[in-house]
Design an enzyme around this catalytic site. Sequence first.
Site, PDB file in Angstrom:
ATOM      1  N   ASP A   1      -4.925 -14.699  -1.499  1.00 18.69           N
ATOM      2  CA  ASP A   1      -4.410 -14.458  -0.138  1.00 18.69           C
ATOM      3  C   ASP A   1      -5.520 -14.271   0.894  1.00 18.69           C
ATOM      4  O   ASP A   1      -5.378 -14.696   2.043  1.00 18.69           O
ATOM      5  CB  ASP A   1      -3.538 -13.196  -0.121  1.00 18.69           C
TER       6      ASP A   1
HETATM    7  P1  NAP Z   1      -4.317 -12.113  -4.769  1.00 17.98           P
HETATM    8  O1  NAP Z   1      -3.913 -12.779  -3.514  1.00 17.98           O
HETATM    9  O2  NAP Z   1      -3.350 -11.204  -5.423  1.00 17.98           O
HETATM   10  O3  NAP Z   1      -4.741 -13.279  -5.788  1.00 17.98           O
HETATM   11  C1  NAP Z   1      -5.244 -12.982  -7.042  1.00 17.98           C
HETATM   12  C2  NAP Z   1      -5.455 -14.304  -7.779  1.00 17.98           C
HETATM   13  O4  NAP Z   1      -6.191 -13.985  -8.955  1.00 17.98           O
HETATM   14  C3  NAP Z   1      -4.167 -14.974  -8.226  1.00 17.98           C
HETATM   15  O5  NAP Z   1      -3.930 -16.137  -7.465  1.00 17.98           O
HETATM   16  C4  NAP Z   1      -4.381 -15.295  -9.723  1.00 17.98           C
HETATM   17  O6  NAP Z   1      -4.147 -16.687  -9.935  1.00 17.98           O
HETATM   18  C5  NAP Z   1      -5.848 -14.929  -9.957  1.00 17.98           C
HETATM   19  N1  NAP Z   1      -6.082 -14.254 -11.234  1.00 17.98           N
HETATM   20  C6  NAP Z   1      -5.339 -13.296 -11.834  1.00 17.98           C
HETATM   21  N2  NAP Z   1      -5.879 -12.947 -12.998  1.00 17.98           N
HETATM   22  C7  NAP Z   1      -7.000 -13.679 -13.151  1.00 17.98           C
HETATM   23  C8  NAP Z   1      -7.997 -13.768 -14.162  1.00 17.98           C
HETATM   24  N3  NAP Z   1      -7.940 -13.029 -15.266  1.00 17.98           N
HETATM   25  N4  NAP Z   1      -9.003 -14.634 -13.989  1.00 17.98           N
HETATM   26  C9  NAP Z   1      -9.082 -15.415 -12.889  1.00 17.98           C
HETATM   27  N5  NAP Z   1      -8.159 -15.392 -11.891  1.00 17.98           N
HETATM   28  C10 NAP Z   1      -7.128 -14.521 -12.028  1.00 17.98           C
HETATM   29  O7  NAP Z   1      -5.669 -11.285  -4.594  1.00 17.98           O
HETATM   30  P2  NAP Z   1      -6.604 -11.069  -3.326  1.00 17.98           P
HETATM   31  O8  NAP Z   1      -7.046 -12.387  -2.788  1.00 17.98           O
HETATM   32  O9  NAP Z   1      -7.624 -10.081  -3.774  1.00 17.98           O
HETATM   33  O10 NAP Z   1      -5.659 -10.448  -2.224  1.00 17.98           O
HETATM   34  C11 NAP Z   1      -5.157  -9.120  -2.326  1.00 17.98           C
HETATM   35  C12 NAP Z   1      -3.704  -9.090  -1.924  1.00 17.98           C
HETATM   36  O11 NAP Z   1      -3.178  -7.780  -2.228  1.00 17.98           O
HETATM   37  C13 NAP Z   1      -3.518  -9.326  -0.438  1.00 17.98           C
HETATM   38  O12 NAP Z   1      -2.340 -10.068  -0.196  1.00 17.98           O
HETATM   39  C14 NAP Z   1      -3.362  -7.903   0.096  1.00 17.98           C
HETATM   40  O13 NAP Z   1      -2.648  -7.861   1.311  1.00 17.98           O
HETATM   41  C15 NAP Z   1      -2.590  -7.255  -1.047  1.00 17.98           C
HETATM   42  N6  NAP Z   1      -2.721  -5.772  -1.020  1.00 17.98           N
HETATM   43  C16 NAP Z   1      -3.950  -5.203  -1.102  1.00 17.98           C
HETATM   44  C17 NAP Z   1      -4.074  -3.823  -1.000  1.00 17.98           C
HETATM   45  C18 NAP Z   1      -5.435  -3.148  -1.033  1.00 17.98           C
HETATM   46  O14 NAP Z   1      -5.529  -2.001  -0.635  1.00 17.98           O
HETATM   47  N7  NAP Z   1      -6.462  -3.828  -1.515  1.00 17.98           N
HETATM   48  C19 NAP Z   1      -2.949  -3.030  -0.858  1.00 17.98           C
HETATM   49  C20 NAP Z   1      -1.694  -3.649  -0.822  1.00 17.98           C
HETATM   50  C21 NAP Z   1      -1.600  -5.027  -0.902  1.00 17.98           C
HETATM   51  P3  NAP Z   1      -3.822 -17.215 -11.407  1.00 17.98           P
HETATM   52  O15 NAP Z   1      -2.585 -16.506 -11.839  1.00 17.98           O
HETATM   53  O16 NAP Z   1      -3.626 -18.685 -11.242  1.00 17.98           O
HETATM   54  O17 NAP Z   1      -4.986 -16.892 -12.272  1.00 17.98           O
END
Ligand code: NAP
Length: 491
Positions: free
Chosen positions: A414
């Site tokens: 994301d």
């Molecule tokens: P993300 O959008 O959740 O994407 C994570 C990606 O990691 C997935 O597309 C997944 O694809 C891949 N993945 C999962 N396990 C894996 C592994 N073992 N090896 C390689 N790839 C793997 O993560 P992000 O880009 O860090 O974004 C964070 C999201 O969380 C945002 O939408 C944010 O708004 C939300 N959020 C964050 C917080 C905070 O405080 N940080 C709080 C609330 C919400 P595959 O399944 O294809 O592997």
Amino acid sequence: MIANAFALVSAAKGPAASGTQELIVQGSYLVASVMFILGLRSLTRPKDARLGMQQAAVGMLFAVIGTLLNAGILTYEWIIIGLVIGAIAGYPMAMKVPMTAMPQFIAFSHAFGAIAATLVGVVEYRHAWTPAKGSGLMPGMSHGLAAALGFEVLFGALTVTGSFMAFGKLQELITGRPITFKGQNAVNLGLMAVAFGCFGMLIVHPETTWAFYAMVGLSLFLGISMVLPIGGGDMPVVVSLLNSYAGLAAAATGFAIGNNVLIIAGALEGAGGFILSMLMSKAMNRSFANIIFGAFGSAPTTVAKKGEARESKTIAVEDAAVQLAYAGSVVIVPGYGMAVAQAQHICRELMELIQKKGGEVKYAIHPVAGRMPGHLNVILSEAGIDYGTLLTDVDDANRVLQSADVAVIIGANDIVNPDAEDDKSSPLYGMPIFRPWTAKTVYVIKRGKGTGFSGVENPLFFRDNTLMLYGDAKKVLGSLVKEIKALDDGH
Ligand code: NAP
């Protein structure tokens, strides 16, 4: 939470303290309060964060010592039993919990802090309510005390069940998907209005016992019903908000039992939790209302269909290793997947290999990467990665990306989704994101075609200069390291 930990002990009543004893108690509370503030200040700088935790722990020690010296304590037996049980349960839990499970661990411990605040509120109310013999009046109760106790149980009880629900969702004991029904928000708002009505009634007529207990019951129910429609991914914001409520409940406890350090620590916790929730919402470009009432992530229809016909390009690990080995500048963008794969150590090894070959390596850390604030910072610091290499400002990182040879996206989705800028209908629209596509080449390491937290597809994976390296992050990085080492060995 820390504020609530000694609320029960502080609530003890007994004989008045001697002048010296009172001086020591108040002195300990003063030192504790100063240490809490210094600790919070240190936590704002990554390199001093560890020191900040130590300062807060020393503050807590002073607060506990001051409380244990309180002349009001009649017997230490129950306190010692509580301390032993708490230490036996808490220490192994804190040591064993993996970083990826930290949000649910925090929610779980908040629930206990809130139980402490709520119990103190109920006990104090009962204590003050006991009528003077034959008169039926409430000798110890004033309108001010009723307001403090009411506030304490209102927010305390809500935090108890809300935190348990958040724990259940994050731990996947219950579904992480929003559970919704028609008119849910109206029902919740209605119940909230009734709870606040009871609160008002209690302030005006402190002797209205039914209003007090109805408020406790309603708050316990509201904690469940308000967290039900919130998706598991939004739980970190909810946990932080509940943290703020627990702090406010603790501050109210401080007013109710006349404990200064509880007021100060509770106010710090209340303000800190609230600010953190605001920052998280801002970094996701979402409003509080959208998080609490929006049921974000409930509709699977949010998964865009437009990319279905497209295919992303892949690259062999051997070829990617050669390019990385000779790159002048590399920007690594880690995300939730890196935390899940625990790939931080092998990532550091890759970074060192590139640096040894003369390449510059930076990490672009998004404020909401992973699932809790500072998630990736903590993980990278655990692997010994120098803070000087971290770009934590989105604009700064985007500037560096523009001149990078390779951007390596490791388990992030994301936070690198161009739809956040290009597609008004995307749930991510407006969220500040990294622009890795401005680098010469983009490598994306992920296991397959899984979407990120928001459930939407990412057009970055289909861009001309994007090449996919499918596989678990730890394994792919391990293979890259092996290949670069093999280059050195001349194989
Ligand atoms: P993300 O959008 O959740 O994407 C994570 C990606 O990691 C997935 O597309 C997944 O694809 C891949 N993945 C999962 N396990 C894996 C592994 N073992 N090896 C390689 N790839 C793997 O993560 P992000 O880009 O860090 O974004 C964070 C999201 O969380 C945002 O939408 C944010 O708004 C939300 N959020 C964050 C917080 C905070 O405080 N940080 C709080 C609330 C919400 P595959 O399944 O294809 O592997």
